[in-house]
Design a protein around this motif. Structure first.
Motif, short mmCIF file in Angstrom:
data_model
loop_
_atom_site.label_atom_id
_atom_site.label_comp_id
_atom_site.label_asym_id
_atom_site.label_seq_id
_atom_site.Cartn_x
_atom_site.Cartn_y
_atom_site.Cartn_z
N ALA A 117 1.10 -0.88 0.32
CA ALA A 117 0.80 0.24 0.28
C ALA A 117 0.64 1.41 -0.14
O ALA A 117 0.38 1.94 -0.62
CB ALA A 117 -1.09 -0.12 0.90
N VAL A 118 1.77 1.27 0.76
CA VAL A 118 3.19 2.68 1.10
C VAL A 118 3.44 2.44 -0.57
O VAL A 118 3.42 3.50 -0.97
CB VAL A 118 3.77 1.88 1.88
N PHE A 119 3.44 1.29 -1.23
CA PHE A 119 4.56 1.14 -2.58
C PHE A 119 3.76 1.60 -3.76
O PHE A 119 3.84 2.85 -4.25
CB PHE A 119 4.88 0.08 -2.87
N ASP A 120 2.43 1.56 -3.82
CA ASP A 120 0.97 1.90 -3.91
C ASP A 120 1.01 4.06 -4.02
O ASP A 120 0.67 4.01 -5.18
CB ASP A 120 -0.48 1.69 -4.46
N ARG A 121 0.95 4.33 -3.21
CA ARG A 121 0.76 6.14 -2.75
C ARG A 121 2.24 6.20 -3.00
O ARG A 121 1.79 7.26 -3.82
CB ARG A 121 0.34 5.88 -0.86
N LEU A 122 3.58 5.69 -3.39
CA LEU A 122 4.64 6.86 -3.56
C LEU A 122 4.45 6.70 -5.06
O LEU A 122 4.80 7.36 -5.13
CB LEU A 122 5.83 5.86 -2.72
N LEU A 123 4.13 5.46 -5.66
CA LEU A 123 3.98 5.48 -7.22
C LEU A 123 3.07 6.64 -7.79
O LEU A 123 3.31 7.19 -8.56
CB LEU A 123 3.35 4.08 -7.86
N VAL A 129 8.95 4.29 -8.82
CA VAL A 129 9.05 3.58 -7.30
C VAL A 129 9.35 2.51 -8.28
O VAL A 129 8.61 1.88 -9.14
CB VAL A 129 8.11 4.35 -6.17
N GLU A 130 10.69 1.67 -7.39
CA GLU A 130 10.94 0.76 -7.49
C GLU A 130 11.24 -0.22 -5.63
O GLU A 130 11.32 -0.46 -5.38
CB GLU A 130 11.85 0.26 -8.81
N TRP A 131 10.57 -1.60 -6.17
CA TRP A 131 11.09 -2.33 -5.34
C TRP A 131 12.42 -2.95 -5.27
O TRP A 131 12.95 -2.57 -6.45
CB TRP A 131 10.15 -3.74 -5.53
N MET A 132 13.48 -2.35 -4.41
CA MET A 132 15.02 -3.69 -4.31
C MET A 132 14.29 -4.53 -2.97
O MET A 132 14.46 -4.12 -2.20
CB MET A 132 15.45 -2.54 -3.82
N ASN A 133 13.82 -5.55 -3.40
CA ASN A 133 14.12 -7.01 -2.50
C ASN A 133 12.44 -6.01 -1.46
O ASN A 133 11.55 -6.13 -2.29
CB ASN A 133 15.63 -7.26 -1.85
N ASP A 134 13.08 -5.70 -0.28
CA ASP A 134 12.45 -5.67 0.55
C ASP A 134 11.92 -4.29 0.51
O ASP A 134 10.67 -4.17 1.33
CB ASP A 134 11.86 -6.46 2.08
N LEU A 139 12.46 7.80 -6.40
CA LEU A 139 13.56 8.88 -7.24
C LEU A 139 14.35 8.45 -7.47
O LEU A 139 15.62 8.66 -7.32
CB LEU A 139 12.85 9.96 -7.34
N ASN A 140 15.42 7.24 -6.38
CA ASN A 140 16.45 6.24 -7.08
C ASN A 140 17.07 7.03 -6.34
O ASN A 140 18.78 7.32 -6.55
CB ASN A 140 17.14 6.24 -8.94
N GLN A 141 16.84 7.12 -4.80
CA GLN A 141 17.55 8.53 -4.14
C GLN A 141 16.80 8.03 -3.21
O GLN A 141 18.07 7.89 -1.64
CB GLN A 141 17.15 9.88 -4.43
N ILE A 142 16.21 7.64 -2.72
CA ILE A 142 15.23 7.59 -1.16
C ILE A 142 15.15 6.19 -0.66
O ILE A 142 13.95 5.87 -1.78
CB ILE A 142 14.11 8.46 -0.64
#
Length: 153
Positions: A117-123, A129-134, A139-142
């Motif tokens: 849900a956090v990922f979807d809101r950020l996207l 926004v992308e997943w890096m494992n968990d 924005l490739n920064q945070i």
């Protein structure tokens, strides 16, 4: 006793004149009805203008009086159904499949529902926004780590 369905009260392709609350009158051909929103859509052909028609969306409960001008409107008054081609349907299907595939790429099977849900809101807010494992990379920064709170950035 239940009320009749809107499509029975306001038959499609019937030319009607409706008197609304406040004595406003609306005249047009019934284009469609919607049972959920309890609305009637009327289409009125226009002449001497660059517009082809005027559309009215009327709440059924606002109709004080209904007058049927023509039961089945003739060709010039009736609402033509749009032409549907196989090519247009195929394009629409390809676009829908592409959007669905893109949406599936953003789902992390290992993430918690709260994390997804956090990922979807950020996207939706940042669009990059992308997943890096968990963890979520914004924005490739945070990097946001589980449990995905402000203190985990």
């Amino acid at each position: 006793m239940s009320r009749p369905a809107l499509w029975q009260t306001y038959p499609v392709n019937s030319l009607l004149e409706l008197t609304l609350k406040g004595n406003e009158k609306v005249k047009g051909v019934v284009y469609c009805t919607d049972e959920v929103s309890q609305t009637v859509v009327l289409k009125k052909s226009l002449t001497h203008t660059t517009l082809t028609s005027e559309i009215f969306v009327v709440q059924a409960n606002a109709v004080m009086k209904k007058e049927v001008v023509l039961e089945n409107a003739d060709e010039k008054d009736s609402v033509p159904l749009g032409i549907v081609t196989k090519k247009a349907l195929e394009q629409q299907e390809r676009r829908a499949v592409k959007l669905a595939e893109e949406a599936l790429q953003h789902i992390n099977q290992q993430a918690s529902p709260a994390g997804q849900a956090v990922f979807d809101r950020l996207l939706k807010a940042c669009n990059q926004v992308e997943w890096m494992n968990d963890s979520i990379l914004v924005l490739n920064q945070i990097q946001v780590d589980p449990p995905y709170g402000v203190e985990n950035c």
